[in-house]
Design an enzyme around this catalytic site. Structure first.
Site, PDB file in Angstrom:
ATOM      1  N   HIS A   1       6.074   9.834   0.997  1.00 49.17           N
ATOM      2  CA  HIS A   1       4.766  10.394   1.357  1.00 49.17           C
ATOM      3  C   HIS A   1       4.498  11.760   0.739  1.00 49.17           C
ATOM      4  CE1 HIS A   1       4.224   7.687   5.158  1.00 49.17           C
ATOM      5  NE2 HIS A   1       4.824   7.062   4.163  1.00 49.17           N
TER       6      HIS A   1
ATOM      7  N   GLU B   1       0.135  -1.170   5.647  1.00 45.53           N
ATOM      8  CA  GLU B   1       1.234  -0.787   6.547  1.00 45.53           C
ATOM      9  C   GLU B   1       1.133   0.682   6.920  1.00 45.53           C
ATOM     10  OE1 GLU B   1       5.220   0.712   7.738  1.00 45.53           O
ATOM     11  OE2 GLU B   1       4.001   1.351   6.060  1.00 45.53           O
TER      12      GLU B   1
ATOM     13  N   ASP C   1       0.831  -1.211   0.000  1.00 46.92           N
ATOM     14  CA  ASP C   1       0.000   0.000   0.000  1.00 46.92           C
ATOM     15  C   ASP C   1       0.860   1.254   0.000  1.00 46.92           C
ATOM     16  OD1 ASP C   1       0.822  -0.684   2.680  1.00 46.92           O
ATOM     17  OD2 ASP C   1      -0.536   0.862   3.425  1.00 46.92           O
TER      18      ASP C   1
HETATM   19 ZN   LIG Z   1       6.948   2.078   4.068  1.00 47.65          ZN
END
Ligand SMILES: [Zn+2]
Length: 414
Positions: free
Chosen positions: A381, A175, A82
């Site tokens: 991210h 995760e 993910d």
């Molecule tokens: Zn990671």
């Protein structure tokens, strides 16, 4: 045979964002199955017939040891499929950009530029190719680079007939929302130990995490009209602030680094009648971790002495522990990782303490010892996430080395 870069780029195009507010169980988003199913198919094409995905979207596969290597430990390789919900991972358009130095334009039309001044570590990659997104999404190197390295490494290992120990492969969902390890079938995995490939720079690996607790602090005040409140009102908001003032002001995330622990108030809400705060408490050192929790309790006791019993209630729970507490008695697992990195061309592997937890640290406490190998992703991210091509290739070498019979014998068997 494919190569790790195109494999990785293909995986990034599959939308696998997990979802904080998604489905009740696991996976949190059905789309996570899209990559899981594809990986199973690819593993089967490599001849790994037992590859399968379970109903919670965990992919498992195992490769028996080469003949004569049955005595070696079974080594697990784990990565998560993910991507974080914090930045969109839909319609990722990966591209390879040659970095000549200076600012790197990701998207000329939208004028999205990765500025050298803001990302000084870019300097390391002058003259190299970087896999980037087009700046409108994240890339998903976290952790599809890890997935691609494992897939490519295993494919090459099998095709090149390199003698190897028994290999266990695990790809996990969710995760990024903290549930990756929750439904991992440690027993069924049958590995003696494992590695997650979910780190950053290819030169760095990790085997120390925080010890972690969360505390919900409730302040029970007493509200009354402010005009007639003298000697009666107990303002929960003010008491909450007083409670926080008992904690060391320089021991916060914003004032600490390396092995320094902290208290972090991450939520506060309330009125005069009642206030609530949520803290997380973190420290690599177990003794200091316990002291921090004791400090929270003492602060509450002091408030309760001053304002009456029951004014503050603390509900404090441990979340995870430093995997090093367990790994320190099994350092050959750490050494194997280190030697595999050296054999892959990294002269001086470094290790830094993780200021957080990993799936590996949860797994370690479930009985599957599991340090973290690098996955070559930078700026995770966000839209500036990238993975250097050379590092992706080195990652494949690390995978092949860490399960190669020769190295496992050398390091592990005394
Ligand atoms: Zn990671």
């Amino acid at each position: 045979m494919s190569d790790v870069v195109s494999r990785f780029m293909e995986y990034t195009k599959i939308h696998t964002e997990s979802d904080y507010y998604g489905l009740e169980g696991t996976p949190s988003a059905k789309r996570e199955f899209d990559l899981a199913n594809r990986l199973v198919e690819e593993l089967k094409k490599m001849g790994i017939e037992n590859a399968h995905v379970d109903e919670k979207c965990y992919v498992y596969a195992s490769v028996p040891a080469s003949r004569g290597c049955e005595d070696l430990p079974a080594v697990g390789l784990i990565a998560h499929m993910d991507t974080t919900p914090d930045m969109t991972g839909k319609n990722v358009k990966p591209q390879i950009l040659h970095y000549k130095g200076g600012d790197l334009t990701l998207n000329p039309e939208k004028n999205i530029v990765m500025e050298a001044a803001r990302f000084p570590e870019l300097q390391k990659f002058v003259g190299q190719d970087l896999v980037c997104s087009d700046g409108t999404t994240l890339l998903g190197a976290d952790d599809k680079a890890g997935v691609a390295m494992i897939m490519q490494g295993i494919e090459e290992l099998l095709q090149e007939n390199i003698p190897h120990c028994a290999i266990r492969i695990g790809f996990t969902p969710d995760e990024e929302i903290g549930r990756g390890a929750s439904n991992f079938d440690v027993e069924g995995f049958h590995a003696d130990f494992a590695y997650t490939l979910d780190g950053g720079a290819i030169t760095d690996f990790e085997y120390e995490t925080f010890n972690a607790a969360m505390a919900k602090v409730t302040v029970n005040g007493f509200s009354i009209h402010p005009g007639t409140a003298k000697d009666k009102m107990k303002n929960a908001i003010l008491i909450a602030m007083e409670f926080n003032s008992f904690l060391p002001p320089m021991e916060t995330p914003g004032a600490t680094e390396g092995y320094e622990g902290f208290y972090h108030v991450q939520e506060i809400s309330g009125k005069a009648e009642k206030a609530e705060m949520v803290y997380i408490i973190r420290d690599h050192d177990m003794a200091r971790f316990k002291e921090r929790k004791a400090t929270m309790t003492k602060a509450a006791e002091k408030i309760n002495r001053n304002y009456g019993a029951g004014t503050i209630e603390i509900d404090m729970n441990d979340q995870y522990y430093n995997m090093y507490e367990i790994l320190k008695d099994h350092m050959e697992i750490v050494h194997l990782a280190e030697e595999a990195m050296k054999k892959s061309g990294i002269e001086h592997p470094t290790h830094s303490p993780i200021r957080g937890g990993t799936d590996g640290c949860m797994l370690t406490y479930k009985g599957l010892l599991c340090p973290n190998l690098p996955a070559a992703g930078y700026n995770a991210h966000g839209r500036y996430e990238y993975a250097p091509v050379e590092e992706l290739k080195t990652g494949v070498k690390i995978v092949k080395n860490v399960v190669s019979a020769k190295l496992v014998k050398e390091v592990y068997v005394k």
